[in-house]
Design a protein around this motif. Sequence first.
Motif, mmCIF file in Angstrom:
data_model
loop_
_atom_site.group_PDB
_atom_site.id
_atom_site.type_symbol
_atom_site.label_atom_id
_atom_site.label_comp_id
_atom_site.label_asym_id
_atom_site.label_seq_id
_atom_site.Cartn_x
_atom_site.Cartn_y
_atom_site.Cartn_z
ATOM 1 N N ALA A 278 0.828 -1.209 0.000
ATOM 2 C CA ALA A 278 0.000 0.000 0.000
ATOM 3 C C ALA A 278 0.862 1.258 0.000
ATOM 4 O O ALA A 278 0.588 2.215 -0.740
ATOM 5 N N VAL A 279 1.929 1.275 0.803
ATOM 6 C CA VAL A 279 2.796 2.452 0.857
ATOM 7 C C VAL A 279 3.515 2.651 -0.479
ATOM 8 O O VAL A 279 3.650 3.779 -0.967
ATOM 9 N N ALA A 280 3.967 1.561 -1.089
ATOM 10 C CA ALA A 280 4.649 1.683 -2.386
ATOM 11 C C ALA A 280 3.710 2.273 -3.436
ATOM 12 O O ALA A 280 4.093 3.169 -4.199
ATOM 13 N N LEU A 281 2.484 1.781 -3.481
ATOM 14 C CA LEU A 281 1.508 2.315 -4.435
ATOM 15 C C LEU A 281 1.221 3.782 -4.146
ATOM 16 O O LEU A 281 1.134 4.610 -5.064
ATOM 17 N N TYR A 282 1.077 4.105 -2.881
ATOM 18 C CA TYR A 282 0.794 5.492 -2.494
ATOM 19 C C TYR A 282 1.924 6.409 -2.943
ATOM 20 O O TYR A 282 1.691 7.494 -3.468
ATOM 21 N N ARG A 283 3.159 5.972 -2.742
ATOM 22 C CA ARG A 283 4.291 6.836 -3.085
ATOM 23 C C ARG A 283 4.511 6.941 -4.586
ATOM 24 O O ARG A 283 5.249 7.810 -5.047
ATOM 25 N N MET A 284 3.868 6.054 -5.346
ATOM 26 C CA MET A 284 3.877 6.199 -6.802
ATOM 27 C C MET A 284 2.797 7.161 -7.269
ATOM 28 O O MET A 284 2.669 7.441 -8.454
ATOM 29 N N GLY A 285 1.996 7.659 -6.339
ATOM 30 C CA GLY A 285 0.883 8.513 -6.712
ATOM 31 C C GLY A 285 -0.387 7.741 -6.997
ATOM 32 O O GLY A 285 -1.364 8.292 -7.490
ATOM 33 N N ARG A 286 -0.403 6.442 -6.671
ATOM 34 C CA ARG A 286 -1.579 5.601 -6.960
ATOM 35 C C ARG A 286 -2.372 5.387 -5.665
ATOM 36 O O ARG A 286 -2.456 4.295 -5.137
ATOM 37 N N GLN A 287 -2.970 6.468 -5.165
ATOM 38 C CA GLN A 287 -3.662 6.399 -3.882
ATOM 39 C C GLN A 287 -4.872 5.464 -3.942
ATOM 40 O O GLN A 287 -5.153 4.744 -2.994
ATOM 41 N N GLY A 288 -5.582 5.498 -5.062
ATOM 42 C CA GLY A 288 -6.729 4.609 -5.202
ATOM 43 C C GLY A 288 -6.318 3.148 -5.147
ATOM 44 O O GLY A 288 -6.972 2.328 -4.478
ATOM 45 N N ASP A 289 -5.226 2.814 -5.820
ATOM 46 C CA ASP A 289 -4.741 1.435 -5.797
ATOM 47 C C ASP A 289 -4.222 1.054 -4.412
ATOM 48 O O ASP A 289 -4.351 -0.095 -3.986
ATOM 49 N N ALA A 290 -3.625 2.026 -3.715
ATOM 50 C CA ALA A 290 -3.134 1.750 -2.362
ATOM 51 C C ALA A 290 -4.292 1.397 -1.434
ATOM 52 O O ALA A 290 -4.231 0.425 -0.668
ATOM 53 N N LEU A 291 -5.371 2.170 -1.511
ATOM 54 C CA LEU A 291 -6.543 1.878 -0.679
ATOM 55 C C LEU A 291 -7.208 0.575 -1.104
ATOM 56 O O LEU A 291 -7.703 -0.185 -0.273
ATOM 57 N N ALA A 292 -7.183 0.311 -2.407
ATOM 58 C CA ALA A 292 -7.760 -0.953 -2.887
ATOM 59 C C ALA A 292 -6.972 -2.149 -2.352
ATOM 60 O O ALA A 292 -7.550 -3.194 -2.051
ATOM 61 N N ALA A 293 -5.662 -2.006 -2.229
ATOM 62 C CA ALA A 293 -4.846 -3.097 -1.669
ATOM 63 C C ALA A 293 -5.257 -3.379 -0.228
ATOM 64 O O ALA A 293 -5.358 -4.542 0.187
ATOM 65 N N LEU A 294 -5.507 -2.326 0.537
ATOM 66 C CA LEU A 294 -5.936 -2.535 1.921
ATOM 67 C C LEU A 294 -7.330 -3.144 1.978
ATOM 68 O O LEU A 294 -7.630 -3.946 2.872
ATOM 69 N N ARG A 295 -8.186 -2.787 1.019
ATOM 70 C CA ARG A 295 -9.513 -3.422 0.970
ATOM 71 C C ARG A 295 -9.379 -4.905 0.654
ATOM 72 O O ARG A 295 -10.107 -5.739 1.202
ATOM 73 N N ARG A 296 -8.444 -5.255 -0.230
ATOM 74 C CA ARG A 296 -8.209 -6.672 -0.525
ATOM 75 C C ARG A 296 -7.734 -7.408 0.711
ATOM 76 O O ARG A 296 -8.164 -8.526 0.997
ATOM 77 N N ALA A 297 -6.824 -6.777 1.457
ATOM 78 C CA ALA A 297 -6.332 -7.401 2.692
ATOM 79 C C ALA A 297 -7.485 -7.641 3.657
ATOM 80 O O ALA A 297 -7.593 -8.714 4.260
ATOM 81 N N ARG A 298 -8.359 -6.638 3.806
ATOM 82 C CA ARG A 298 -9.489 -6.781 4.725
ATOM 83 C C ARG A 298 -10.388 -7.942 4.294
ATOM 84 O O ARG A 298 -10.835 -8.734 5.129
ATOM 85 N N ALA A 299 -10.659 -8.054 2.993
ATOM 86 C CA ALA A 299 -11.529 -9.132 2.507
ATOM 87 C C ALA A 299 -10.907 -10.501 2.769
ATOM 88 O O ALA A 299 -11.598 -11.438 3.195
#
Length: 499
Positions: free
Chosen positions: A199-220
């Motif tokens: 999530a942090v790597a995606l966020y630092r690439m500017g992909r905030q939506g993908d970063a949050l989606a990764a955390l949603r996948r983890a939660r699921a």
Amino acid sequence: MLTFTALGPFQAWTDGSPLDLGGQRQRAVLARLLVAGGRAVPVNTLIDELWPGNPPAQALSTIQGYVSRLRRALEPGRAPREEAEVLVSAPPGYALRAAAGQVDAWRFESLVKSDGPPAQVWADMETALGLWRGPALAEFADLSWAVTEAGRLEELRLIAVERRADAGLALGRATSLVADLEAHAAEHPLREEAWRLLAVALYRMGRQGDALAALRRARAVWRDELGLDLTAGLKRLEADMLAQRLEEPPSAPTPPVPPPLSSGTPAEAPAAASGGVLRVLVADDQALVRAGVKAMIASDPGVRLAGEAANGEEAIAGVRATRPDVVLLDIQMPHLDGLAAARRILAGDDPPKVVMMTTFGSDENLYAALRAGVSGFLLKTAAPEQFLAAIRAAAAGDALIDPAMTTRLISAFAGRTDPSSPPALAGLSDARLDVLKLVARGLTNRQIGQTLSLPEEEVGTMVKSLLEHLGLFDRAQLVMTAYESGLVTPGEKAHFSSL
């Protein structure tokens, strides 16, 4: 130089040439001594662990024979009566004497535990991971001690992967790490650190939506596999991303996007790639209204215009092209009205927040907009500070936009039911029901925290869990659910189980 390798096929080497270690059980004696890390292993332990539950009658003499042959292989130049220096007698058993640099597993463990600045950690983890040539001690998988040690070494290997990635992020190497971290999280979906790093790597690439989606996948995954929600650490990370409290990702050049809107306003990079500034698309059929809103936005350095549109169709095209954080959308426009446009915008992947602008409109239409998932309403005559506050509140998702109007509308329609609305609030804890009641009264997360003596961050996490539990995506929809389920009724004062 004599060396030993256990991170892959088990072997001993002299100056790069493999040594003949004999049969499987004889090799297992040496491997067991290696696993002991230089400590003595009693003969009785060797017997019990090499022949679990069923040692032969001559087990002791067999072990002594194995040790004698291994000594000849490891020290071929040793004189017959000379003391062994590698596989030594250590009553009541034997021990392997070697330096850390001679045993790949020992050297690996030392490297994984090393510390220092990110560049040093990166180099050490690269070296440590480079020592692996396959599964550790796999040829002894039928022996419990080998399985235990292999599991321990594998856990250290995963830690090395994650320490390398963490150091890489500190060195600004997020882009090159994402693919490996995607694979790491997919292979080890129950590891908190795997999801955090991805999530942090995606966020630092500017992909905030993908970063949050990764955390949603983890939660699921965690809910399916363990029946648990995310850890407190990942919840804090998610909340920080939503509130843009993390260290901002480095700016990255983005390819130019052709202006899709009639005004000719150029498309811009997403907010996450432009230093965290909130990007707003304004859609209204009146040029004067658009000009006024644009002037308000220009007055605040934390908000930037992403584009403008004169009708609903242009608004949808603008959202696709510019990926704004917030859309200010007139509820009545030609070609495609704001309500229809809002439904289509919010039905897309990773949609922006939508705030409806209105001077008048039927309660039916406004309520339908809430059902579609808009964040709330703004009167076009509102003061500039109200517009800017509404943009921030919508992006953060921690307050209703014009709570008086929103709760009035929902109260008026509270007796209605909708077959597509969430089911009754079964399964929610009293604490979450208390939070939902206060959300329904229009309180912000901070006000809820003050009322219930909870940290604001914890309230934000609970609100997000309510949205996910009920299959919703906006705060206003929570208010509707509270009224429609009967949890809150118009004019009722809230009562809370925890007060």
